[in-house]
Design a protein around this motif. Structure first.
Motif, PDB file in Angstrom:
ATOM      1  N   PRO A 196      18.673   9.160   3.680  1.00 48.81           N
ATOM      2  CA  PRO A 196      17.873   9.726   2.639  1.00 48.81           C
ATOM      3  C   PRO A 196      18.675  10.678   1.878  1.00 48.81           C
ATOM      4  N   MET A 197      19.625  11.258   2.586  1.00 51.30           N
ATOM      5  CA  MET A 197      20.524  12.369   1.979  1.00 51.30           C
ATOM      6  C   MET A 197      21.252  11.481   0.997  1.00 51.30           C
ATOM      7  N   GLY A 198      21.913  10.195   1.637  1.00 50.62           N
ATOM      8  CA  GLY A 198      22.783   9.721   0.700  1.00 50.62           C
ATOM      9  C   GLY A 198      22.191   9.142  -0.664  1.00 50.62           C
ATOM     10  N   PHE A 199      20.971   8.663  -0.499  1.00 50.71           N
ATOM     11  CA  PHE A 199      20.208   8.023  -1.735  1.00 50.71           C
ATOM     12  C   PHE A 199      19.809   9.531  -2.460  1.00 50.71           C
ATOM     13  N   GLY A 200      19.513  10.457  -1.979  1.00 50.86           N
ATOM     14  CA  GLY A 200      19.275  11.630  -2.782  1.00 50.86           C
ATOM     15  C   GLY A 200      20.353  12.261  -3.453  1.00 50.86           C
ATOM     16  N   ALA A 201      21.574  12.195  -3.192  1.00 54.39           N
ATOM     17  CA  ALA A 201      22.813  12.588  -3.737  1.00 54.39           C
ATOM     18  C   ALA A 201      23.127  12.007  -4.820  1.00 54.39           C
ATOM     19  N   ILE A 202      22.680  10.506  -5.012  1.00 57.53           N
ATOM     20  CA  ILE A 202      22.839   9.963  -6.168  1.00 57.53           C
ATOM     21  C   ILE A 202      21.576  10.345  -7.068  1.00 57.53           C
ATOM     22  N   LEU A 203      20.610  10.386  -6.560  1.00 56.62           N
ATOM     23  CA  LEU A 203      19.543  10.686  -7.235  1.00 56.62           C
ATOM     24  C   LEU A 203      19.488  12.017  -8.080  1.00 56.62           C
ATOM     25  N   VAL A 204      19.875  13.133  -7.446  1.00 55.64           N
ATOM     26  CA  VAL A 204      19.969  14.381  -8.057  1.00 55.64           C
ATOM     27  C   VAL A 204      21.373  14.444  -8.965  1.00 55.64           C
ATOM     28  N   ASN A 205      22.228  13.741  -8.819  1.00 52.36           N
ATOM     29  CA  ASN A 205      23.257  14.026  -9.759  1.00 52.36           C
ATOM     30  C   ASN A 205      23.556  12.730 -10.749  1.00 52.36           C
ATOM     31  N   LEU A 206      22.320  12.080 -11.214  1.00 48.61           N
ATOM     32  CA  LEU A 206      22.205  11.514 -12.484  1.00 48.61           C
ATOM     33  C   LEU A 206      21.974  12.448 -13.674  1.00 48.61           C
TER      34      LEU A 206
END
Lengths: 369, 78
Positions: A41-51
């Motif tokens: 989840p942290m990895g996916f979230g890292a992409i999500l918040v940096n769009l």
């Protein structure tokens, strides 16, 4: 057609790095099995918040909201998670050999030595303290302390804490071999099982809470919720609540915790030299925990020659359960195939779970006055 | 220590501001002023080590003593 390109052109190079970081975390979680429930989840979230212009952040963003309510306001997520963790821990092996409580205490030294190293590297004292807590080998405590001290590096600290917990089977054998001989590792320990009375099991979480609360009041939230979970487990009349705490509650929070922490992984905060330094310091903290744990037992053995502890059991005093216990058992058998240290290591390991939350509390205590 | 800020917005201390690691390649002035902050931080961290380990050993030691006493009571009953 410009609007199609706007998003793409708005991506900064730091954000590209964060997509790579996200991809690496997802890969480590799925392919390498590194704490997948948190790191995926942290990895996916890292992409999500940096769009660019990410809709999950900002005033009405969902991840921002989860972070504000679940972590920033009262550290609800990590604290509630402790109810589940407390309900999962069987303190039985430790209660039959109370001497091993001291192993848990000694193995927290890596936290404090790392705080000193971090301040030598010019980190602000509150950041240094937050970084040191990676050595608690306890994800929720790391998140809670770094948040309460308003550290700028919560994201990096959480990544380091969970990554190294997953790497305990690699880090600990290396650290332990630095300070032990094969003869040390082969030392056998008799296991006198013995039963623990129900009264002791029930009184234990209450006593721990009161003692920790009196000595270090700031640890009450952490220790109290851990022990609340354990009391639910041991009281014997709340079977269904105990199961819910261990499964549904812990899973629901874990499900959201990783993606919520991603709020602190925005490119402008995360792509810094300090992040790499924190990853390095986290590793140092884990190594120092293990080394001091072993050395402490060696010293203790001088004073109690009749009841010696295998020095490796000292290294199991970190909070990473059950990884650390398994490492010690395996290393003991490598040195002597008939050597069984598991129950002793488990005892030290669960003692580390109490000691790590107490450590989080005493670090907070220092800043509260 | 300033403790008002713990639950409010954090304003990085001047020491932390100055002590930006990336600034190590900057003018000497930055290095000089940061070492003052560093000495302060180092003092504080040594203090945390002392207080912290002492408190942890007191807490865990007391718990161990109480558990050992309870074990004795259990054995007596039998």
């Amino acid at each position: 057609m410009d609007f199609l390109w706007e998003g793409l052109l708005a991506i900064t190079w730091q954000q590209y790095i964060m997509y790579a970081v996200g991809a690496v975390l997802i890969w480590l979680a799925i392919e390498k099995g590194f704490e997948p429930a948190l790191l995926m989840p942290m990895g996916f979230g890292a992409i999500l918040v940096n769009l660019p212009l990410s809709g999950v952040m900002g005033e009405h963003g969902i991840i921002q909201w989860l972070f504000d309510v679940g972590i920033e306001a009262a550290e609800a997520m990590p604290i509630l998670l402790f109810i589940g963790i407390g309900a999962m821990i069987d303190f039985g092996p430790l209660l039959t050999n109370p001497k091993l409580f001291l192993c848990g205490a000694a193995a927290q030294a890596g936290i404090f030595l790392t705080i000193i190293i971090a301040s030598l590297l010019n980190f602000d004292i509150k950041d240094a303290a937050s970084i040191g807590i990676i050595g608690a080998a306890d994800g929720p405590t790391s998140i809670l302390v770094s948040q309460q001290l308003q550290s700028n590096y919560i994201g990096a600290i959480a990544v380091a804490a969970y990554s190294y917990m997953a790497l305990v089977p690699i880090i600990q054998p290396f650290a332990i071999k630095l300070v032990t001989t094969k003869k040390d590792r082969a030392m056998r320990m008799p296991y006198k099982g013995g039963t623990v009375s129900r009264r002791t099991r029930i009184l234990f979480p209450i006593i721990v809470t009161v003692i920790a609360g009196l000595v270090a009041p700031a640890s009450v939230a952490l220790v109290g919720f851990l022990m609340f979970g354990n009391l639910i487990r041991e009281c014997g009349v709340l079977e269904t609540l105990s199961k819910t705490a261990q499964n549904e509650l812990a899973n629901l929070i874990t499900l959201l915790l990783g993606i919520t922490i991603a709020a602190s992984m925005k490119a402008d905060q995360f792509v810094k030299v300090e992040t790499l330094m924190i990853m390095g310091l986290g590793l140092v903290a884990f190594v120092l925990d293990s080394v001091v744990g072993v050395l402490f037992v060696k010293v203790l053995n001088i004073f109690t020659p009749k009841n010696k502890i295998n020095p490796m059991v000292g290294a199991a005093g970190i909070s990473a359960f059950p990884m650390s216990s398994r490492v010690i058992e395996k290393m003991g058998q490598e040195a002597d195939p008939q050597n069984h240290l598991l129950m002793h290591a488990v005892a030290a390991n669960v003692s580390g779970q109490i000691a790590s939350v107490v450590a989080g509390g005493v670090v907070l205590q220092y800043f509260m006055g | 220590m300033d403790n008002q800020n713990i639950n409010n917005q954090f304003t990085p201390s001047p020491a932390g501001d100055i002590g930006v690691i990336g600034g190590a390649d900057g003018p000497t002035a930055i290095i000089t002023s940061s070492s003052v902050g560093m000495a302060e931080n180092l003092g504080a961290s040594v203090e945390i080590l002392g207080q912290g380990m002492a408190s942890i050993f007191v807490v865990l030691g007391l718990i161990a003593v109480v558990v050992a006493l309870m074990k004795k009571l259990d054995n007596k009953k039998k």
